[in-house]
Design a protein around this motif. Structure first.
Motif, short mmCIF file in Angstrom:
data_model
loop_
_atom_site.label_atom_id
_atom_site.label_comp_id
_atom_site.label_asym_id
_atom_site.label_seq_id
_atom_site.Cartn_x
_atom_site.Cartn_y
_atom_site.Cartn_z
N ARG A 68 38.68 24.17 31.19
CA ARG A 68 39.08 23.83 32.55
C ARG A 68 40.11 24.81 33.08
O ARG A 68 40.05 25.24 34.24
CB ARG A 68 39.65 22.40 32.59
CG ARG A 68 38.63 21.30 32.38
CD ARG A 68 37.75 21.13 33.61
NE ARG A 68 38.52 20.85 34.82
CZ ARG A 68 39.03 19.67 35.16
NH1 ARG A 68 38.86 18.62 34.34
NH2 ARG A 68 39.69 19.51 36.28
N LEU A 69 41.08 25.17 32.24
CA LEU A 69 42.09 26.14 32.67
C LEU A 69 41.44 27.49 32.96
O LEU A 69 41.78 28.15 33.95
CB LEU A 69 43.17 26.31 31.60
CG LEU A 69 44.23 27.39 31.89
CD1 LEU A 69 44.94 27.13 33.21
CD2 LEU A 69 45.23 27.49 30.74
N ALA A 70 40.53 27.90 32.10
CA ALA A 70 39.85 29.18 32.30
C ALA A 70 39.13 29.21 33.65
O ALA A 70 39.20 30.20 34.38
CB ALA A 70 38.85 29.43 31.17
N ALA A 71 38.47 28.10 33.99
CA ALA A 71 37.76 28.04 35.27
C ALA A 71 38.73 28.12 36.44
O ALA A 71 38.48 28.82 37.42
CB ALA A 71 36.94 26.75 35.34
N MET A 130 39.40 33.09 34.47
CA MET A 130 39.41 33.85 33.24
C MET A 130 38.35 33.29 32.31
O MET A 130 37.87 32.18 32.52
CB MET A 130 40.78 33.76 32.53
CG MET A 130 41.94 34.38 33.25
SD MET A 130 43.46 34.19 32.26
CE MET A 130 44.65 34.93 33.36
N SER A 131 38.02 34.02 31.28
CA SER A 131 37.08 33.49 30.29
C SER A 131 37.83 32.54 29.36
O SER A 131 39.05 32.69 29.13
CB SER A 131 36.46 34.63 29.48
OG SER A 131 37.44 35.26 28.67
N GLN A 132 37.10 31.57 28.81
CA GLN A 132 37.73 30.64 27.88
C GLN A 132 38.19 31.37 26.62
O GLN A 132 39.23 31.03 26.04
CB GLN A 132 36.73 29.53 27.51
CG GLN A 132 37.36 28.36 26.75
CD GLN A 132 37.50 28.63 25.26
OE1 GLN A 132 36.69 29.35 24.68
NE2 GLN A 132 38.54 28.07 24.65
N SER A 133 37.45 32.40 26.23
CA SER A 133 37.85 33.15 25.02
C SER A 133 39.18 33.88 25.25
O SER A 133 39.99 33.99 24.33
CB SER A 133 36.75 34.15 24.63
OG SER A 133 36.52 35.08 25.67
N LYS A 134 39.40 34.37 26.49
CA LYS A 134 40.67 35.04 26.76
C LYS A 134 41.82 34.05 26.72
O LYS A 134 42.89 34.34 26.15
CB LYS A 134 40.63 35.73 28.12
CG LYS A 134 41.91 36.50 28.44
CD LYS A 134 41.79 37.33 29.70
CE LYS A 134 43.05 38.14 29.94
NZ LYS A 134 42.94 39.00 31.16
N PRO A 187 49.24 38.47 27.14
CA PRO A 187 48.84 38.37 28.54
C PRO A 187 49.69 39.27 29.41
O PRO A 187 50.89 39.44 29.18
CB PRO A 187 49.11 36.89 28.86
CG PRO A 187 50.23 36.51 27.97
CD PRO A 187 50.00 37.29 26.69
N SER A 188 49.06 39.87 30.41
CA SER A 188 49.83 40.64 31.38
C SER A 188 50.64 39.68 32.23
O SER A 188 50.38 38.46 32.25
CB SER A 188 48.90 41.47 32.26
OG SER A 188 48.14 40.62 33.12
N VAL A 189 51.61 40.20 32.96
CA VAL A 189 52.38 39.35 33.85
C VAL A 189 51.46 38.74 34.90
O VAL A 189 51.60 37.57 35.27
CB VAL A 189 53.52 40.15 34.51
CG1 VAL A 189 54.28 39.29 35.52
CG2 VAL A 189 54.48 40.67 33.45
N ALA A 190 50.48 39.53 35.36
CA ALA A 190 49.52 39.00 36.34
C ALA A 190 48.70 37.86 35.74
O ALA A 190 48.42 36.86 36.43
CB ALA A 190 48.59 40.13 36.81
#
Length: 284
Positions: free
Chosen positions: A31-34, A38-42, A53-56
C-alpha cells in the motif's frame, strides 16, 4: 565528520524509523509503495537497510504517510546524514589507494556526464604516468604510506573510460592548477601537452579559469559530479560523497558559475602552451 560506524548506525536507524512509521500508519509495504509511486521491492530494501533512500525518496514516503511537516524535519535530516559518506585518506591508503582509482573508473563507466572541478590539480584522468607518480608520492610527514606504482598503474588504467564517446567529460581547471609546479619542469611540459591533446577529443570539454577572470566566489574544493546523482568532494583528510539532490544541484551551480568565466577549446590550449613554454625556459 561522519565515520564509517556512525554512517552505518545512521542508516540503520533511518530504515527502522521508516518501517515503524509505516506500521504505525497501518499500511502494508504494498500500500505504501502504491501511494509513494515506488515499487514494493524498493520499499522493502529501504526498510531493511539494504538501500539508502535519497532525500527525495524519504520526502515521497513522508507525503504518502501524511506525516505532519514539523515531524518530517528530523527524519529528513537523518536522510541527509545517511546520504553522506566519508572515507579518510588514512583508510583509503590502508585499503590500497589503487582501489580508489578503480572506484573512480567504475563511477565514470556508470555515468553519462562527468564534471570535474579542479582548482588545484588536474584530474587523474588527465595525468601522465610521471606526473601521477610525482603527486602520488607522499611528501608531507604525516601523509599515509601507499603503493605508489600500483596507484599509478590503476590511474593509467582508468584513462580508458575516455575512449567511450557515448560519455562526456567536462574538466574545469583554474590557471593555478596548471601552473603549480607539482613535478620537475620536464614532466610539467609533458603533462601540459598531454592535457592539450586530451582536450581535442570529441567527448571532452576542457576549460581553464584564467587568473584574470573576475570572480566573487572562491574556488575552494576539488569535486566531481557524476550525472545528477552523486558528488564527491576531496579534502586533505579524505573524500566526502554527497547524494542529497540539493547538494548535487548546488555543486552543479558552482560548476556552471566558474565554467561561464573560463576559457575553453583553442583559448584553453593557448594557456596550456604558454605555461608549458615557461616551464621549458626554466634552467635545468
Amino acid at each position: 565528520m561522519l565515520e564509517p560506524d556512525n554512517e552505518k548506525r545512521d542508516r540503520k536507524d533511518l530504515a527502522a524509523t521508516l518501517r515503524h512509521m509505516r506500521r504505525a500508519a497501518g499500511l502494508s509495504g504494498e500500500r505504501l509503495a502504491a501511494r509513494a509511486a515506488m515499487s514494493q521491492s524498493k520499499i522493502s530494501r529501504i526498510e531493511s537497510g539494504r538501500t539508502i533512500p535519497s532525500v527525495a525518496d524519504v520526502e515521497r514516503i513522508m507525503l504518502a504517510l501524511e506525516v505532519p511537516a514539523d515531524a518530517q524535519r528530523d527524519i529528513l535530516e537523518a536522510a541527509r546524514a545517511a546520504n553522506v559518506d566519508y572515507v579518510s585518506a588514512r583508510s583509503a591508503a590502508r585499503l590500497g589507494i589503487w582501489r580508489r582509482q578503480a572506484e573512480i573508473k567504475a563511477l565514470c563507466q556508470s555515468s553519462r556526464t562527468v564534471r570535474h572541478f579542479l582548482p588545484i590539480i588536474p584530474s587523474g584522468l588527465l595525468q601522465t604516468a610521471d606526473y601521477a607518480r610525482s603527486v602520488l608520492t607522499p611528501a608531507i610527514e604525516s601523509d599515509p604510506a601507499r603503493d605508489v606504482e600500483r596507484a599509478v598503474s590503476s590511474r593509467m588504467d582508468a584513462h580508458e573510460v575516455l575512449d567511450d564517446e557515448t560519455r562526456s567529460f567536462h574538466f574545469l581547471l583554474s590557471e593555478q592548477a596548471v601552473r603549480l609546479k607539482q613535478a620537475p619542469a620536464s614532466v610539467m611540459v609533458e603533462q601540459l601537452r598531454h592535457m592539450a591533446e586530451v582536450s581535442e577529443r570529441p567527448n571532452v570539454d576542457l576549460a581553464i579559469l584564467p587568473n584574470s577572470a573576475s570572480i566573487t566566489s572562491p574556488p575552494l574544493n576539488i569535486f566531481v559530479v557524476y550525472d545528477e546523482r552523486l558528488v564527491t568532494v576531496e579534502m586533505f583528510s579524505g573524500t566526502v560523497a554527497l547524494r542529497d539532490y540539493r547538494d548535487i544541484s548546488h555543486h552543479l551551480n558552482i560548476f556552471n558559475y566558474f565554467r561561464e568565466r573560463a576559457a575553453s577549446n583553442a583559448e584553453a590550449r593557448e594557456i596550456l602552451a604558454s605555461v608549458a613554454g615557461e616551464f621549458e625556459r626554466e634552467p635545468e
